[in-house]
Design an enzyme around this catalytic site. Structure first.
Site, mmCIF file in Angstrom:
data_model
loop_
_atom_site.group_PDB
_atom_site.id
_atom_site.type_symbol
_atom_site.label_atom_id
_atom_site.label_comp_id
_atom_site.label_asym_id
_atom_site.label_seq_id
_atom_site.Cartn_x
_atom_site.Cartn_y
_atom_site.Cartn_z
ATOM 1 N N LYS A 16 24.495 38.597 4.897
ATOM 2 C CA LYS A 16 23.526 38.832 5.959
ATOM 3 C C LYS A 16 23.499 37.631 7.201
ATOM 4 C CE LYS A 16 18.557 37.064 6.113
ATOM 5 N NZ LYS A 16 17.833 38.009 6.662
ATOM 6 N N GLY B 153 27.976 30.846 4.772
ATOM 7 C CA GLY B 153 29.113 31.976 4.283
ATOM 8 C C GLY B 153 29.612 32.952 5.046
ATOM 9 N N CYS B 154 27.935 33.901 5.105
ATOM 10 C CA CYS B 154 28.552 35.483 5.893
ATOM 11 C C CYS B 154 29.177 34.715 7.322
ATOM 12 C CB CYS B 154 27.439 35.326 6.332
ATOM 13 S SG CYS B 154 27.396 36.519 4.487
ATOM 14 N N THR B 155 29.314 33.823 8.194
ATOM 15 C CA THR B 155 29.346 33.485 9.373
ATOM 16 C C THR B 155 31.189 32.947 9.374
ATOM 17 O OG1 THR B 155 27.574 32.877 9.796
ATOM 18 C CG2 THR B 155 29.169 32.044 11.509
ATOM 19 N N ALA C 73 33.163 36.082 8.884
ATOM 20 C CA ALA C 73 33.357 37.319 9.676
ATOM 21 C C ALA C 73 34.197 35.902 10.813
ATOM 22 C CB ALA C 73 31.346 37.572 10.629
#
Length: 158
Positions: A43, A48-50, A53
């Site tokens: 998401k 974690g995704c940030t 990325a």
């Protein structure tokens, strides 16, 4: 299949055409000629995704020197991708897989469990695809710390 080997390694990457941030479209097979780092994440704008990325963002100059490109995939809408990309100045395409068909083809739509509750979600995974469209390395259940470095090392070996 040996331990640590993924069933997709050595096979053609499943092709797809999908909407991207900025109102664009991306067809995976049109990226042939350069290696592709195709990474799936749960998401936009979550911790974690940030971190993941931004790791790929920070490594972008080195990845570009290796003549490779990064493509992120989640089930977020193009609008959410636009906001996420702008907020963190991400220099690569974010694919919107709202219907989950790309996740299914790559085996990243899985049953997860959190505090005993079962639900479906995206398994954080990365696929290293060579210039001919063949999957050369797969990382599943990715731990964000150190992952971008692992991907870069594998890219150097292509």
């Amino acid at each position: 299949m040996s331990l640590g080997e993924d069933r997709m390694e050595g096979r053609k990457a499943p092709d797809f055409t999908a909407a991207t941030d900025g109102g664009g479209k991306l067809k995976l097979s049109e990226l042939r000629g350069k290696p592709v780092v195709l990474y799936f994440y749960p998401k936009d704008d979550t911790p974690g995704c940030t971190t993941e990325a931004c790791g790929f963002r920070d490594a972008a100059p080195d990845i570009k020197k290796l003549k490779a490109q990064v493509v992120g995939v989640s089930k977020d809408s193009v609008g959410r991708h636009d906001k996420f990309k702008a907020k963190y100045k991400l220099p690569f395409a974010l694919v919107s897989d709202e219907d989950g068909k790309i996740c299914e083809r790559y085996g990243t739509w899985i049953e997860k469990s959190l505090y005993g509750r079962k639900y479906m979600g995206i398994d954080r995974a990365t696929f290293l695809i060579d210039k001919d469209g063949v999957v050369r390395k797969v990382w599943r259940k990715v731990k964000v710390a150190g992952h971008v470095d692992d991907v870069q090392e594998a890219l150097k070996a292509l």
